[in-house]
Design an enzyme around this catalytic site. Structure first.
Site, PDB file in Angstrom:
ATOM      1  N   TYR A 132      38.936 -15.459   6.860  1.00  0.00           N
ATOM      2  CA  TYR A 132      39.530 -14.159   6.568  1.00  0.00           C
ATOM      3  C   TYR A 132      38.498 -13.165   7.065  1.00  0.00           C
ATOM      4  O   TYR A 132      37.542 -13.313   7.399  1.00  0.00           O
ATOM      5  CB  TYR A 132      39.978 -13.949   5.237  1.00  0.00           C
ATOM      6  CG  TYR A 132      39.004 -13.779   4.296  1.00  0.00           C
ATOM      7  CD1 TYR A 132      38.497 -12.604   3.847  1.00  0.00           C
ATOM      8  CD2 TYR A 132      38.042 -14.723   3.714  1.00  0.00           C
ATOM      9  CE1 TYR A 132      37.233 -12.086   3.130  1.00  0.00           C
ATOM     10  CE2 TYR A 132      37.418 -14.534   2.575  1.00  0.00           C
ATOM     11  CZ  TYR A 132      36.676 -13.184   2.491  1.00  0.00           C
ATOM     12  OH  TYR A 132      35.637 -12.978   1.830  1.00  0.00           O
ATOM     13  N   CYS A 133      39.134 -11.948   7.265  1.00  0.00           N
ATOM     14  CA  CYS A 133      38.366 -10.731   7.727  1.00  0.00           C
ATOM     15  C   CYS A 133      39.039  -9.619   7.114  1.00  0.00           C
ATOM     16  O   CYS A 133      39.486  -9.511   5.659  1.00  0.00           O
ATOM     17  CB  CYS A 133      38.246 -10.587   9.180  1.00  0.00           C
ATOM     18  SG  CYS A 133      39.885 -10.365   9.962  1.00  0.00           S
ATOM     19  N   ALA A 134      38.672  -8.385   7.614  1.00  0.00           N
ATOM     20  CA  ALA A 134      39.197  -7.163   7.113  1.00  0.00           C
ATOM     21  C   ALA A 134      40.812  -6.866   7.159  1.00  0.00           C
ATOM     22  O   ALA A 134      41.583  -6.616   6.577  1.00  0.00           O
ATOM     23  CB  ALA A 134      38.381  -5.928   7.360  1.00  0.00           C
TER      24      ALA A 134
END
Length: 115
Positions: free
Chosen positions: A84-86
């Site tokens: 995941y990331c932003a």
């Protein structure tokens, strides 16, 4: 040398954006949580600063720019991985990078707000 690295990163970023736009299936937050409970490694590919500002419990922070050199920290290529990331761009790139190195079970959550 730095110019070549920057160019390679830009190429991966562009490919990742194309992948994200046209073909990136995402795992649901519920499914991601289930996989992590069952032993999948949760990888946060945001910067160290973003991670320090808040992250999902139990996440391993490997910034996307370091992923190529730190893949062994993820575990074996047969391990379940949730990235995941932003917003989902970097996680799509991370998924593609891991799969290109033989990881068979990589799941893209997208942005951490989907958890």
């Amino acid at each position: 040398m730095i110019g070549k690295i920057a160019l390679a990163f830009a190429a991966v970023l562009i490919l990742g954006l194309v992948y994200l736009r046209f073909a990136a299936p995402r795992i649901s937050g519920e499914e991601a949580q289930r996989k992590v409970r069952e032993g999948a490694v949760l990888v946060d590919v945001r910067s160290n600063e973003e991670y320090d500002g808040g992250h999902l419990d139990g996440a391993l922070n490997i910034p996307i720019r370091e992923l190529g050199d730190r893949m062994t920290e993820v575990g074996g290529t047969d391990r379940e991985v949730v990235v995941y990331c932003a917003s989902g761009t970097r996680s799509a790139i991370a998924k593609q990078m891991l799969e290109s190195e033989g990881y068979e079970h990589v799941h893209d959550l997208g942005g951490m707000n989907r958890w």
